[in-house]
Structures are given as C-alpha cells and as structure tokens.
Design an enzyme around this catalytic site. Structure first.
Site, mmCIF file in Angstrom:
data_model
loop_
_atom_site.group_PDB
_atom_site.id
_atom_site.type_symbol
_atom_site.label_atom_id
_atom_site.label_comp_id
_atom_site.label_asym_id
_atom_site.label_seq_id
_atom_site.Cartn_x
_atom_site.Cartn_y
_atom_site.Cartn_z
ATOM 1 N N HIS A 1 9.253 -11.643 28.880
ATOM 2 C CA HIS A 1 8.814 -10.502 29.829
ATOM 3 C C HIS A 1 9.271 -10.713 31.326
ATOM 4 C CE1 HIS A 1 6.258 -7.238 31.136
ATOM 5 N NE2 HIS A 1 6.073 -8.306 32.303
ATOM 6 N N ASN B 1 8.453 -12.856 22.493
ATOM 7 C CA ASN B 1 9.036 -11.822 23.352
ATOM 8 C C ASN B 1 9.383 -12.531 24.710
ATOM 9 O OD1 ASN B 1 9.487 -9.124 24.523
ATOM 10 N ND2 ASN B 1 7.557 -9.443 25.652
ATOM 11 N N SER C 1 21.370 -7.449 26.971
ATOM 12 C CA SER C 1 21.849 -8.762 27.819
ATOM 13 C C SER C 1 21.035 -10.072 27.019
ATOM 14 C CB SER C 1 21.772 -8.778 29.344
ATOM 15 O OG SER C 1 20.433 -8.771 29.616
ATOM 16 N N ARG D 1 8.687 -1.248 22.245
ATOM 17 C CA ARG D 1 7.783 -0.644 21.437
ATOM 18 C C ARG D 1 6.608 -1.687 21.022
ATOM 19 N NH1 ARG D 1 8.070 4.198 18.802
ATOM 20 N NH2 ARG D 1 6.834 4.067 16.805
HETATM 21 C C1 GRF Z 1 14.592 -7.690 30.005
HETATM 22 O O1 GRF Z 1 14.073 -7.729 31.506
HETATM 23 C C2 GRF Z 1 13.505 -8.218 29.197
HETATM 24 O O2 GRF Z 1 12.728 -9.279 30.062
HETATM 25 C C3 GRF Z 1 12.484 -7.424 28.951
HETATM 26 O O3 GRF Z 1 13.263 -6.094 28.876
HETATM 27 C C4 GRF Z 1 14.610 -6.409 29.446
HETATM 28 C C5 GRF Z 1 15.742 -6.271 28.499
HETATM 29 O O4 GRF Z 1 17.027 -6.430 28.966
HETATM 30 N N1 GRF Z 1 11.580 -7.410 28.109
HETATM 31 P P1 GRF Z 1 18.355 -6.613 28.138
HETATM 32 O O5 GRF Z 1 18.163 -5.347 27.081
HETATM 33 O O6 GRF Z 1 18.170 -7.867 27.290
HETATM 34 O O7 GRF Z 1 19.399 -6.705 28.952
#
Ligand code: GRF
Length: 230
Positions: free
Chosen positions: A124, A122, A23, A100
């Site tokens: 988070h 990234n 997403s 990873r």
């Molecule tokens: C998200 O919550 C992101 O913050 C975390 O992993 C999740 C990935 O969700 N690192 P998506 O695949 O982008 O829907």
C-alpha cells in the site's frame, strides 16, 4: 492468534493478483528472473480485461488467469478465481495493485494455522495506518505531510488493516505533484516489496499479540533486533 514461528520455506510458489499498470508485478518478475528473490511466480490473476499487467506477464512467460470481476458479485468472482487456482500451486498470494477487496471466506481459504494469518500480502502506498484506501499519494499531498512511504502488510478483514511486515519512508518535497511523488514512491515500493518478501520467505517469523492489552497483532522476525542488541 497463534505465535508459532514460521521457519524458512523452500522456494515458494507465488500467484500475483493485479488490476492495472503492473509496475510492482514487473519488479517482482525481474527480481525472480535475476534471482534477487528466490520464488516462482506461477500465475498472474487479473480482474480487468486489457490491463497492462497482462502484457508484463506475457513478456515474462507467466500464465495469465484473466477473470473479469465487472458485472459479477464478489462471491461469484472469487469462486471463479478459486476454481482457476485449483490447478496451480500457490503458497502465497501477492497483491500488486489489485483493486478489489476479498470476502472473509476467500481469505480463510489461505489461512495458515501456524502463523494465524492468511498467506496473502499487499503493498500500500502510504505509511499505514495513515491514508488507507485509494489515491494514497494524493491523500498525503493534500494533507501536507512531510514524509510518507509505503507498507507491505498481511491482508486483514478491513481495508489495508492487516499486520505490517515492512515499511519504507519517502520525503515529500515542497514542489511535489502527485505525479512526482508517486514516481519516486513507486521506486521505493518496488524495492520494499522484494525486501519484505525475502524476509518472509528466508527468515523465521511469527505473528504475535502486541505488548499491551488490545494491541494489534504484529509480525516479529527472529532473531528480533531487541534480542540481538541485548
Ligand atoms: C501501487 O501504488 C501499489 O502500492 C498500490 O497500487 C499501485 C499499483 O501500481 N496497491 P502498479 O500497478 O504496481 O504500477
């Protein structure tokens, strides 16, 4: 750590790394398509066969580098990724649910001597340094915090520990479940990621030591708010 300021770059080339639903990757694709984010997404690197993010790439006509990590050592997998990236322009690696960790050697390949950090960012789903690691929305709910949020940060050598670029806050409601909290959280994430990348691409910034001995390096955008208000 160098404190040289990074000036605005011409349209940067991004390679997005994802492992799952995609997403955030979709939000990035849509932001680029609508010109809300001035960048090119050159490829998606996906390490999990059949992950939904690959579909998102197809919908947007983005090259997919499907390089499975299962059954490979970290070093062997990273060597395959680096080999595949040789033919692709990559100014920034944008992690979007990439499950990873990287070796120090891999991170070093993207080291930017001007800023002193690697050009790998990234997102988070917590207000770091709270709740690093997996299931951050679940961790927040179980802890009982009243607010949580999300963080865009540079990749450091530890887990979710690099210099912070931007954060957004999200209220935790009394009747939240993991599903409702992460649903609202993802909307916040999608916006924050675009805003944070725009800041990195369009503003001047540097990564600087903090104000006190032992402080962690921090990302400073210029002109800083302190300068603007003084
Ligand atoms: C998200 O919550 C992101 O913050 C975390 O992993 C999740 C990935 O969700 N690192 P998506 O695949 O982008 O829907």
């Amino acid at each position: 750590m160098s404190a040289r300021t990074i000036e605005k770059t011409p349209v940067p080339s991004l390679v997005v790394f994802a492992s799952g639903r995609g997403s955030n990757f979709r939000a990035l694709c849509e932001a680029v398509a609508s010109k809300r984010l001035s960048a090119r997404i050159e490829a998606l690197v996906c390490n999990v066969a059949g992950a939904a993010c690959v579909e998102v790439a197809s919908e947007h006509g983005i090259t997919v580098l499907e390089i499975e990590s299962r059954g490979r050592t970290r070093e062997a997998h990273e060597a395959a990724v680096l080999g595949a990236l040789e033919k692709i322009r990559c100014d920034w690696i944008v992690l979007a649910g990439y499950m990873r960790l990287f070796t120090r050697e891999f991170i070093g390949k993207f080291h930017d001597p001007k800023s002193g950090v690697a050009r790998i960012v990234n997102i988070h789903p917590s207000l770091l340094p709270a709740f690093p690691g997996v299931d951050a929305y679940g961790q927040a709910l179980r802890y009982g915090v009243k607010v949580t949020g999300c963080t865009v940060h540079f990749i450091g050598e530890g887990l979710d520990d690099g210099p912070i670029v931007a954060q957004s806050v999200l209220d935790v409601r009394d009747d939240d479940t993991e599903a409702t909290l992460s649903q609202r959280g993802l909307e916040v994430e999608h916006n924050l990621y675009i805003t944070a990348l725009r800041s990195l691409f369009e503003r001047s910034w540097r990564v600087d030591g903090g104000p006190a001995p032992g402080a962690r390096p921090r990302v400073i955008f210029e002109p800083s708010f302190a300068k603007e208000s003084s």
